[in-house]
Design a protein around this motif. Structure first.
Motif, short mmCIF file in Angstrom:
data_model
loop_
_atom_site.label_atom_id
_atom_site.label_comp_id
_atom_site.label_asym_id
_atom_site.label_seq_id
_atom_site.Cartn_x
_atom_site.Cartn_y
_atom_site.Cartn_z
N GLN A 83 0.84 -1.20 0.00
CA GLN A 83 0.00 0.00 0.00
C GLN A 83 0.87 1.25 0.00
O GLN A 83 1.02 1.95 1.01
CB GLN A 83 -0.95 -0.03 1.20
N ALA A 84 1.47 1.54 -1.16
CA ALA A 84 2.38 2.67 -1.28
C ALA A 84 1.67 4.00 -1.40
O ALA A 84 2.29 5.01 -1.70
CB ALA A 84 3.29 2.46 -2.50
N VAL A 85 0.36 4.01 -1.17
CA VAL A 85 -0.38 5.27 -1.26
C VAL A 85 -0.14 6.15 -0.05
O VAL A 85 -0.43 7.35 -0.07
CB VAL A 85 -1.90 5.02 -1.44
N HIS A 86 0.39 5.58 1.05
CA HIS A 86 0.62 6.34 2.28
C HIS A 86 1.73 5.65 3.07
O HIS A 86 1.78 4.41 3.11
CB HIS A 86 -0.67 6.40 3.11
N PRO A 87 2.61 6.39 3.72
CA PRO A 87 3.72 5.75 4.43
C PRO A 87 3.31 4.83 5.57
O PRO A 87 4.03 3.90 5.91
CB PRO A 87 4.55 6.94 4.95
N ASP A 88 2.15 5.08 6.19
CA ASP A 88 1.69 4.20 7.28
C ASP A 88 1.00 2.95 6.76
O ASP A 88 0.78 2.01 7.52
CB ASP A 88 0.75 4.97 8.21
N GLY A 89 0.62 2.93 5.50
CA GLY A 89 0.08 1.75 4.84
C GLY A 89 -0.91 0.95 5.66
O GLY A 89 -1.88 1.49 6.20
N GLU A 90 -0.65 -0.34 5.75
CA GLU A 90 -1.59 -1.26 6.39
C GLU A 90 -1.81 -0.96 7.87
O GLU A 90 -2.87 -1.28 8.42
CB GLU A 90 -1.09 -2.70 6.22
N VAL A 91 -0.83 -0.38 8.55
CA VAL A 91 -1.01 -0.06 9.96
C VAL A 91 -2.08 1.02 10.12
O VAL A 91 -2.93 0.95 11.02
CB VAL A 91 0.32 0.38 10.61
N ALA A 92 -2.06 2.03 9.24
CA ALA A 92 -3.09 3.07 9.28
C ALA A 92 -4.47 2.48 9.01
O ALA A 92 -5.46 2.84 9.67
CB ALA A 92 -2.78 4.17 8.27
N VAL A 93 -4.54 1.56 8.05
CA VAL A 93 -5.83 0.92 7.74
C VAL A 93 -6.31 0.10 8.93
O VAL A 93 -7.50 0.12 9.28
CB VAL A 93 -5.70 0.05 6.48
N ALA A 94 -5.39 -0.64 9.55
CA ALA A 94 -5.76 -1.47 10.70
C ALA A 94 -6.27 -0.61 11.84
O ALA A 94 -7.26 -0.96 12.52
CB ALA A 94 -4.56 -2.30 11.15
N ARG A 95 -5.63 0.51 12.10
CA ARG A 95 -6.08 1.41 13.17
C ARG A 95 -7.48 1.96 12.86
O ARG A 95 -8.33 2.04 13.74
CB ARG A 95 -5.09 2.56 13.33
N ALA A 96 -7.69 2.33 11.61
CA ALA A 96 -9.00 2.85 11.22
C ALA A 96 -10.08 1.79 11.39
O ALA A 96 -11.18 2.07 11.89
CB ALA A 96 -8.96 3.34 9.77
N ALA A 97 -9.77 0.56 10.96
CA ALA A 97 -10.74 -0.52 11.10
C ALA A 97 -11.05 -0.79 12.57
O ALA A 97 -12.21 -0.98 12.95
CB ALA A 97 -10.21 -1.78 10.43
N ARG A 192 2.22 16.95 -2.63
CA ARG A 192 1.63 16.61 -1.33
C ARG A 192 1.91 15.15 -0.97
O ARG A 192 2.18 14.82 0.19
CB ARG A 192 0.12 16.87 -1.34
N TRP A 193 1.83 14.26 -1.95
CA TRP A 193 2.16 12.86 -1.71
C TRP A 193 3.63 12.73 -1.33
O TRP A 193 3.98 12.03 -0.37
CB TRP A 193 1.86 12.04 -2.96
N LEU A 194 4.49 13.42 -2.05
CA LEU A 194 5.92 13.38 -1.74
C LEU A 194 6.19 13.93 -0.35
O LEU A 194 6.99 13.35 0.41
CB LEU A 194 6.69 14.19 -2.80
N ALA A 195 5.54 15.03 0.00
CA ALA A 195 5.75 15.65 1.32
C ALA A 195 5.35 14.71 2.45
O ALA A 195 6.00 14.68 3.50
CB ALA A 195 4.97 16.95 1.41
N THR A 196 4.30 13.93 2.23
CA THR A 196 3.87 12.97 3.26
C THR A 196 4.97 11.97 3.55
O THR A 196 5.25 11.64 4.72
CB THR A 196 2.60 12.23 2.80
N TYR A 197 5.63 11.49 2.52
CA TYR A 197 6.74 10.54 2.72
C TYR A 197 7.96 11.24 3.31
O TYR A 197 8.63 10.67 4.19
CB TYR A 197 7.09 9.85 1.40
N LEU A 198 8.25 12.44 2.88
CA LEU A 198 9.41 13.15 3.42
C LEU A 198 9.23 13.41 4.92
O LEU A 198 10.18 13.27 5.69
CB LEU A 198 9.60 14.47 2.67
N ARG A 199 8.02 13.76 5.33
CA ARG A 199 7.76 13.99 6.75
C ARG A 199 7.91 12.71 7.56
O ARG A 199 8.29 12.74 8.73
CB ARG A 199 6.36 14.57 6.95
N SER A 200 7.60 11.58 6.94
CA SER A 200 7.71 10.31 7.65
C SER A 200 9.14 9.79 7.69
O SER A 200 9.44 8.85 8.44
CB SER A 200 6.81 9.26 6.97
N GLY A 201 10.01 10.38 6.89
CA GLY A 201 11.40 9.93 6.85
C GLY A 201 11.59 8.61 6.14
O GLY A 201 12.57 7.89 6.40
N SER A 202 10.68 8.25 5.26
CA SER A 202 10.76 6.96 4.57
C SER A 202 10.46 7.14 3.09
O SER A 202 10.08 8.21 2.63
CB SER A 202 9.76 5.98 5.18
#
Length: 414
Positions: A83-97, A192-202
């Motif tokens: 899930q390369a759409v967001h740096p938190d990927g599956e963990v973010a989805v799991a938290r939301a669920a 904005r997508w790039l900035a999200t990854y830069l802020r995450s350091g990944s």
């Protein structure tokens, strides 16, 4: 821009604006001309509702039990790959669920380790591909069991089609410097997508940590897929072996035929998911919702029947449940939410579905999701597809079958 969105379609629009072209292309892709992916969605528009004009209008209960898990509504997260759409990927989805009280399906090819995902949502089912030899499969199952997975999803509805009439989305095998330079124009066009990854350091992670075996490193995304493609396909004895080895709920994903559903019952599965892999398997396969009524009638009194494919609205969920599904699994919808606004975006999508379910129950004058029946749905003649029905049953008069395998007047309600 208000981070909240009102529809899944708006989540998709925001994902398209935010993601690099190739990343977004991977989310919307279907095999070949896209006939099946289109039918997965359009079939829902052929179904109508038969609402009552009076009845209870109090609180509606959407909760149900799926594969032994009590969930707040009949929606589960379908496992999807990296899930390369967001740096938190599956963990973010799991938290939301978890925040919305539903279960999480985690792909074998996920970018986050199963331990981290289960820590975020204890109600996690691990998706298993038949990949490698039996010792490797057992090792992956044992890891999932140790981590606390509450069930297994055995996915068999994929044969890996490269062909897409509009061109396959470009997915790099690794993210080395040369690849980064190649994709730089796409990435810079989505700051904005790039900035999200830069802020995450990944950077987007293209490894598959849940496929590691024997203490070795996690394979790359394409290395894992390569291993799967070279593994001989399982037979029904292998499905029974998986059920015996897991000793817990097993959902067989990818059933579209009555004969396969009955073999799945004999093999010992807890449930089946009526699915064509979101239109990414064999193009020309009917929409999952068209196959659901016949499959639910055939085996729904023996195992749980779920549906995966084409869900975009809460009313779609209600239609599926009324036609025999215990619950549905969603894929693209939550990925668009993840791309649009991370964990909050996934929660937003789930809230949209919950609101749509509630509205449909209110209109139908139902107080609980479990009260739905096929009589609540307007089913046009010829809508359903009866695949894999033995000839003797077709000739028995139990159903009125047309020559193309559709179900004619029998089962249609107006």
């Amino acid at each position: 821009m208000n981070p909240w969105f009102e529809t899944v379609a708006e989540a998709q629009r925001r994902a398209r604006k935010r993601l690099p072209k190739s990343v977004y292309g991977a989310l919307i892709a279907g095999s070949e001309r896209g006939q099946t992916i289109e039918d997965n969605q359009s079939a829902f528009t052929e179904l109508g509702f038969a609402p009552h004009c009076a009845g209870p209008i109090g609180a509606r209960d959407q909760s149900t039990t799926v594969l032994g898990q009590r969930v707040s509504m009949p929606v589960l997260i379908s496992p999807t790959g990296v899930q390369a759409v967001h740096p938190d990927g599956e963990v973010a989805v799991a938290r939301a669920a978890a925040a919305r009280g539903i279960a999480m399906g985690l792909s074998s090819f996920a970018s986050k380790p199963i331990e981290a995902v289960i820590a975020a949502n204890p109600a996690t089912l691990f998706q298993l591909y038949w990949c490698g030899d039996k010792d490797q499969i057992l090792e992956r199952m044992a890891r999932a069991k140790r981590a606390g997975a509450v069930g297994l999803i055995l996915t068999l509805d994929w044969s890996f089609s490269h062909g897409r009439d509009w061109g396959s989305p470009v997915i790099p095998e690794t993210l080395d410097l040369r690849t980064m330079l190649r994709f730089a124009p796409q990435t810079l066009a989505r700051p904005r997508w790039l900035a999200t990854y830069l802020r995450s350091g990944s950077i987007p992670d293209l490894t598959a940590p849940n496929m590691a075996v024997g203490g070795g490193p996690a394979p790359g995304f394409f290395g894992a897929y390569g291993e799967w493609m070279q593994t001989p396909a399982p037979d029904w004895a292998d499905v029974a072996w998986i059920c015996a080895q897991w000793d817990g709920p097993v959902l067989l994903k990818g059933v579209m035929r009555v004969d396969d559903a009955r073999r799945a019952v004999d093999a010992g599965v807890t449930g089946i998911s009526v699915s064509n892999h979101g239109g990414n398997n064999l193009d020309g396969t009917p929409a999952a919702i068209r196959a659901l009524p016949v499959l639910a009638e055939a085996v729904g009194d023996q195992i749980e029947v779920l549906l995966d494919g084409g869900i975009r609205r809460g009313s779609d969920v209600v239609k599926a449940v009324a036609l025999g599904a215990r619950a549905v699994l969603i894929g693209r919808a939550y990925l668009w939410g993840l791309a649009a606004n991370g964990q909050a975006g996934v929660e937003n999508v789930l809230d949209i579905l919950r609101g749509g379910i509630d509205s449909a129950l209110l209109g139908l004058r139902k107080t609980a999701i479990t009260d739905l029946t096929p009589d609540d749905i307007v089913i046009p003649a010829g809508f359903s597809r009866a695949l894999g029905v033995p000839t003797g049953e077709k000739d028995s008069g139990k159903r009125d079958f047309t020559k193309d395998g559709s179900v004619a007047a029998a089962g249609a309600r107006h």
